[in-house]
Design a protein around this motif. Structure first.
Motif, PDB file in Angstrom:
ATOM      1  N   ALA A  64       0.834  -1.207   0.000  1.00  0.00           N
ATOM      2  CA  ALA A  64       0.000   0.000   0.000  1.00  0.00           C
ATOM      3  C   ALA A  64       0.863   1.250   0.000  1.00  0.00           C
ATOM      4  O   ALA A  64       0.544   2.249  -0.658  1.00  0.00           O
ATOM      5  N   LEU A  65       1.990   1.191   0.719  1.00  0.00           N
ATOM      6  CA  LEU A  65       2.910   2.327   0.746  1.00  0.00           C
ATOM      7  C   LEU A  65       3.608   2.492  -0.599  1.00  0.00           C
ATOM      8  O   LEU A  65       3.718   3.596  -1.135  1.00  0.00           O
ATOM      9  N   LEU A  68       1.373   3.917  -3.688  1.00  0.00           N
ATOM     10  CA  LEU A  68       0.947   5.323  -3.627  1.00  0.00           C
ATOM     11  C   LEU A  68      -0.424   5.557  -4.275  1.00  0.00           C
ATOM     12  O   LEU A  68      -0.651   6.548  -4.957  1.00  0.00           O
ATOM     13  N   THR A 241      -2.695   6.841  -0.137  1.00  0.00           N
ATOM     14  CA  THR A 241      -1.678   6.027   0.523  1.00  0.00           C
ATOM     15  C   THR A 241      -1.657   6.296   2.012  1.00  0.00           C
ATOM     16  O   THR A 241      -1.521   5.369   2.826  1.00  0.00           O
TER      17      THR A 241
END
Length: 459
Positions: A64-65, A68, A241
């Protein structure tokens, strides 16, 4: 307005056609996932399911990071370009997305490797799983590359090819994983997760190349234009994000907390119930949402059409969810035994307590997509973070007071709070309303499902 109303039958047919395509895909994915989970439960036990949960949550959080919010922003921008007839812009965005997904995926791999010692220590209390967490960095890279191309297929309206590549990926991953489970047992978890992701990426790349040949050749972009496009893509993505990583982090904190105060096996039982409710029952949302989001995004400048789409989607969801959930209630113990084993029977009270929350999830889901379609990133992030914090507190309180059944009640209460938050934004910020008949339909569905969860098990 009369013209819009007259389009409802054709719109319903379009939505149901997409639901048929992706509903069938979801069924196959569920079957493959059920076989995988069944084999893990039988050969690896509840501890194996718990390890799957922990590793998956860690990868999801880092992915998920690294992504973005690329998938959602790409779908939105490509769908808008296609709706306006500007296929050249769609082609330019597509090339940019492919490049961004590569660089972001490599960054995610690096983050996973660097964070591996910390994740091992904080989750298990020692560093024995450092290498396993580090190896999952490859999975983060592949997930990011896959998400970029699948977003382009979705935004371009190539839903059939998107379904096919997902089908090939899950089928190939399952076939490779089975011998791993049998021969390697607990040591098979990380390799099998990587194998699943690899087949998904390979299938997506193949289908994407074959089905996007008709796009115009991308233009050579000036540096200023390219920076502007990247900024537009990432502005919403950064807010998404922030929301996504916070949600994943808080979910990971809860799983780690549960693993510490209870056991890895208890995490496995909880995850089995959550998966049945959120994924297997929630496949209706996935099947419809693949078509709903780009359609909503293409009309972001027209509140009247957006309101029509939201009301239509909510009405359709309620008519589908009500019979599905009521039929599912008496079959819940059977589903748990088929999908997992008798050892996972304690998940049944969680499932029954959580099912009314799926109705509320459907209501909030239809309205929440408006924030994404309009590119309202800050509001979306604040809404999701508030929801995630409420969810964490309710989960801890629910398990402390009532165990797994309390977690099910926490799920339903969580989506009740989330529905109130999203409805407030929908009404106050966007000045959009739901027809009274849709509100009454949602309330009636909620009451029927709640009554069924209380009465049917007693019969």
């Amino acid at each position: 307005m009369a013209r819009i109303v007259s389009q409802r039958p054709s719109l319903t047919r379009k939505v149901l056609a997409a639901m048929g395509t992706f509903g069938g895909l979801q069924m196959v994915q569920i079957l493959c996932g059920a076989i995988r989970v069944k084999l893990v439960a039988l050969w690896l036990g509840a501890a194996g399911v718990g390890l799957f949960t922990i590793f998956n949550n860690a990868v999801t959080m880092v992915a998920a990071l690294s992504q973005l919010g690329l998938r959602q922003t790409a779908v939105r921008d490509v769908a808008a370009a296609r709706s306006s007839g500007s296929m050249q812009r769609a082609a330019d965005i597509a090339r940019l997305i492919r490049r961004l997904s590569l660089w972001l995926g490599l960054a995610g791999l690096l983050v996973m490797v660097l964070a591996a010692p910390f994740l091992s220590r904080e989750t298990f209390g020692h560093f024995s799983y450092t290498l396993q967490f580090a190896a999952l960095g490859v999975m983060v890279l592949m997930l990011t590359l896959t998400a970029g191309r699948q977003a382009l297929l979705q935004g371009l309206g190539h839903l059939g090819p998107l379904a096919r590549c997902s089908l090939i990926g899950v089928g190939g991953g399952l076939l490779v994983s089975i011998p791993m489970f049998y021969f390697w047992r607990l040591d098979s978890i990380v390799p099998s997760l990587i194998a699943y992701t690899f087949f998904g990426l390979a299938a997506t790349v193949y289908v994407y190349r074959r089905d996007t040949r008709s796009l115009p050749a991308p233009r050579p972009l000036a540096a200023a234009e390219r920076r502007g496009m990247v900024t537009d893509l990432l502005r919403l993505g950064l807010f998404m994000t922030g929301a996504d990583i916070t949600s994943q982090l808080l979910n990971y904190i809860f799983v780690a907390w549960l693993n510490t105060i209870a056991s890895t096996a208890e995490v496995g039982v909880y995850q089995s119930g959550y998966t049945i409710v959120s994924r297997y029952v929630g496949m209706v949302f996935t099947a419809i949402g693949v078509e709903y989001y780009p359609r909503l995004a293409s009309q972001a400048a027209r509140p009247d059409r957006m309101g029509l789409f939201v009301a239509h989607e909510m009405r359709l969801l309620m008519f589908i969810l009500c019979p599905v959930l009521i039929v599912f209630i008496p079959l819940a113990p059977l589903f748990v035994e088929i999908l997992y084993s008798k050892d996972f029977a304690p998940a049944v009270p969680y499932i029954l307590a959580a099912l009314p929350g799926m109705v509320l999830r459907g209501v909030s889901w239809c309205m929440a997509f408006v924030m994404l379609a309009k590119g309202d990133g800050l509001v979306y992030m604040l809404t999701e973070i508030a929801s995630a914090l409420v969810g964490l507190l309710l989960n801890i309180a629910g398990y402390t007071l009532l165990g797994l059944r309390g977690l099910g009640l926490a799920f339903t209460l969580w989506y009740l709070v989330y529905t109130v938050i999203v409805a407030f934004v929908y009404y106050r910020r966007y000045r959009m309303t739901l027809p009274p008949r849709i509100i009454l339909l949602a309330l009636a569905t909620l009451l029927l499902v709640t009554a069924a969860t209380l009465l049917i098990p007693l019969i």
